[in-house]
Design a protein around this motif. Sequence first.
Motif, PDB file in Angstrom:
ATOM      1  N   ASN A 117      -7.160   2.195 -10.442  1.00 52.06           N
ATOM      2  CA  ASN A 117      -7.293   3.226  -9.405  1.00 52.06           C
ATOM      3  C   ASN A 117      -7.952   2.659  -8.144  1.00 52.06           C
ATOM      4  O   ASN A 117      -7.525   2.950  -7.020  1.00 52.06           O
ATOM      5  N   GLU A 118      -8.992   1.859  -8.323  1.00 52.31           N
ATOM      6  CA  GLU A 118      -9.693   1.247  -7.186  1.00 52.31           C
ATOM      7  C   GLU A 118      -8.735   0.372  -6.373  1.00 52.31           C
ATOM      8  O   GLU A 118      -8.712   0.429  -5.138  1.00 52.31           O
ATOM      9  N   HIS A 119      -7.933  -0.423  -7.058  1.00 56.28           N
ATOM     10  CA  HIS A 119      -7.003  -1.311  -6.371  1.00 56.28           C
ATOM     11  C   HIS A 119      -5.842  -0.543  -5.751  1.00 56.28           C
ATOM     12  O   HIS A 119      -5.368  -0.912  -4.665  1.00 56.28           O
ATOM     13  N   ASP A 120      -5.394   0.526  -6.394  1.00 56.41           N
ATOM     14  CA  ASP A 120      -4.349   1.371  -5.793  1.00 56.41           C
ATOM     15  C   ASP A 120      -4.834   1.970  -4.480  1.00 56.41           C
ATOM     16  O   ASP A 120      -4.107   1.988  -3.483  1.00 56.41           O
ATOM     17  N   VAL A 121      -6.070   2.454  -4.460  1.00 54.79           N
ATOM     18  CA  VAL A 121      -6.644   3.032  -3.243  1.00 54.79           C
ATOM     19  C   VAL A 121      -6.755   1.960  -2.160  1.00 54.79           C
ATOM     20  O   VAL A 121      -6.403   2.185  -0.997  1.00 54.79           O
TER      21      VAL A 121
END
Length: 72
Positions: free
Chosen positions: A55-59
């Motif tokens: 999720n952090e990398h998608d954001v």
Amino acid sequence: MTQTKPKFMLVEHGRYFYQRKVPLEFQRAVGRKKWRAPLGSDFEIAFEKLKELRNEHDVLLREIKDPEMQRD
């Protein structure tokens, strides 16, 4: 019951790792070609950490693509 290995999870010597290629168009901005992080040896804990990193990398990728987006 068998467990299905989630996307971006790598298993090496009984330990779990998050491993994901940075898309080519973002490599310059991110400064690397691949993300890799240890997740531990317990599948349940590793899976939770994997979801957080994913999720952090998608954001981050969305923010790079659209600089007007702001983090909360």
